[in-house]
Design an enzyme around this catalytic site. Structure first.
Site, short mmCIF file in Angstrom:
data_model
loop_
_atom_site.label_atom_id
_atom_site.label_comp_id
_atom_site.label_asym_id
_atom_site.label_seq_id
_atom_site.Cartn_x
_atom_site.Cartn_y
_atom_site.Cartn_z
N HIS A 26 -6.76 7.49 0.06
CA HIS A 26 -5.44 6.97 -0.30
C HIS A 26 -5.15 5.64 0.39
O HIS A 26 -4.73 4.67 -0.25
CB HIS A 26 -4.36 7.99 0.04
N GLU A 41 1.63 11.46 3.88
CA GLU A 41 2.55 10.33 3.96
C GLU A 41 3.40 10.35 5.21
O GLU A 41 4.07 9.41 5.52
CB GLU A 41 3.47 10.34 2.74
N ALA A 60 0.85 -1.19 0.00
CA ALA A 60 0.00 0.00 0.00
C ALA A 60 0.88 1.24 0.00
O ALA A 60 1.92 1.28 0.67
CB ALA A 60 -0.91 0.00 1.23
N SER A 61 0.48 2.24 -0.78
CA SER A 61 1.17 3.52 -0.83
C SER A 61 2.62 3.34 -1.29
O SER A 61 2.86 2.90 -2.41
CB SER A 61 1.09 4.21 0.55
N SER A 62 3.61 3.64 -0.45
CA SER A 62 5.00 3.42 -0.83
C SER A 62 5.23 1.97 -1.22
O SER A 62 5.97 1.66 -2.17
CB SER A 62 5.94 3.80 0.32
#
Length: 441
Positions: A271, A388, A131-133
């Site tokens: 996100h 983030e 997820a994300s990064s």
């Protein structure tokens, strides 16, 4: 008979107390900071009921997270289906998602090689998900190491080649880049590769204001359809219901009729997607919810259908304990009247269903718990993306809480099935009955 039971019953109760008291020590546990020959930190989870030649899932955390934050995403599913989990630790605030055969990407492949050697894992069933990064890193791994990974699932990332921050936060996704140009980035990451490309599953919410839906998701779709040689006519539109969102799904099949790409979009979803009931469907896409092919080949093939039959998070796990407890009943057969005990407990193990044992957190606002301190703002991508940041926090139960920009919270992983434990209890009951009979005789 009354006298015999008067002595047996307290003994059985004591045995049950002892066995249940030690049950946590019987469950599989995470190995942390495993020494595999590389510098990037590695945690490893091998379930008690691991397959003879298990698949591997590399579970990749988000910016400002740690390896432990990605433990619970697949743990209950690994317990259910017998695959192994690797969770790497980023060398900085984020993973370096540069699509190159070096650095953290190379270190992760060394982790995979270690598990293949040490755990007899199936080299044809190695997958990445994050997820994300971790989603950005998944794209980078699939681009740079198509010879290692059979597939990946990208939960709100950027296309391979768009990450600009290294181990810090930063991305740039030019809107004027063509599909062929995006595809060339993948092809140039391993120019000598001529084999079958990994299968790809993409997820993005239109409410993402960190790694924004536009231009990132359209660019990802353009990139992978180009790399996989797909056109719009190869896609079939359906839907998938997660625990919080309904996803519009387009499933793409290649000329051989194999499912090679899924794109998933949810209107308004934020996100952070790690707590939105998607991990079981990721496992379904990988094919790890099915028995491996008898030949040991197949790269996780056999992913079921377009709409996915795995709509319920962790569903079906409740049967896991039953089989084990049935074995316990058989073992106590010599015990006469105790032979039926194993069967009555066959429902045990239901508590192991679900995704990491009751994942909580509704995702929240995309710039929630991560705080406003993390990372630099994005570059040409045009996102302020403050979410983030922040640092991983610890919950009241001592487990790391999710500190991603989406405000997601991870719960502790679920309880292990106790079917095997019930089998031990019943076997002990049989032994006590036999001992009392001999004493009486």
């Amino acid at each position: 008979m009354t006298t015999k039971l008067r002595f047996v019953a307290p003994a059985v109760a004591s045995l049950a107390t002892v066995l249940l008291g030690v049950s946590p020590s019987l469950a599989a546990s995470w190995q942390t900071n495993v020494r595999y020959g590389g510098n990037t930190a590695m945690d490893l989870y091998v379930p008690d009921n691991v397959d003879a030649s298990p698949g591997i899932v590399v579970s990749l955390h988000y910016c400002s997270g740690r390896a432990a934050n990605a433990h619970g995403w697949f743990q209950a599913l690994a317990d259910q289906h017998g695959f192994v989990i690797i969770t790497p630790q980023a060398g900085g605030n984020c993973f370096d998602a540069t699509p190159a055969r070096s650095g953290e990407r190379e270190a992760i492949t060394k982790m995979v090689e270690y598990v293949i050697t040490q755990n007899n894992a199936d080299a044809a069933r190695v997958f990445a998900a994050g997820a994300s990064s971790g989603a950005c890193m998944t794209n980078a791994l699939l681009a740079a190491y198509p010879d290692v990974f059979a597939g990946g699932s990208v939960l709100a990332g950027v296309p391979a080649g768009a990450w600009t921050g290294g181990n810090a936060y930063g991305w740039s996704t030019p809107g004027n880049r063509t599909a062929a140009q995006w595809g060339d980035i993948v092809r140039n990451a391993h120019p000598g590769f001529t084999g079958e490309r990994p299968r790809v599953q993409l997820w993005h919410g239109t409410g993402d204001d960190t790694l924004t839906y536009n231009p990132n998701f359209p660019a990802e779709v353009a990139q992978w359809t180009n790399v996989l040689g797909l056109t719009d006519t190869d896609g079939t539109t359906g839907s998938f219901r997660g625990s919080l969102d309904t996803w519009t799904r387009i499933s793409y099949k290649n000329a051989a009729g194999e499912l090679v790409l899924e794109t998933n979009v949810a209107q308004g979803a934020p996100h952070d997607l790690s707590g939105r009931g998607l991990w079981a469907d990721v496992v379904r896409f990988f094919g790890l919810d099915m028995d491996p092919p008898a030949t040991g080949e197949g790269g996780g093939g056999g992913a079921s259908g377009e709409g996915g039959g795995a709509s319920g998070e962790g569903g079906g796990a409740s049967g896991e304990g039953g089989g084990a407890s049935g074995e316990g009943g058989g073992a106590s057969g010599e015990g006469g009247s105790a032979s039926g005990e194993g069967g009555s407990a066959s429902g045990e193990g239901g508590s192991a269903s679900g995704e990491g044992g009751g994942v909580v957190g509704t995702g929240g606002a995309a710039n929630g718990a991560g705080g406003a301190t993390g990372g630099s703002t994005s570059t040409a991508g045009g996102s302020t993306a403050s979410g983030e940041g922040g640092s991983a926090t610890t919950g009241s139960d001592g487990t790391p809480s999710d500190a991603d920009g989406g405000g997601c919270t991870l719960a502790a992983s679920g309880q292990r099935p106790r079917g095997a434990l019930v089998g031990l209890l019943v076997a002990g009951l049989g032994a006590l009955v036999r001992r009392r009979r001999r004493s009486a005789a």
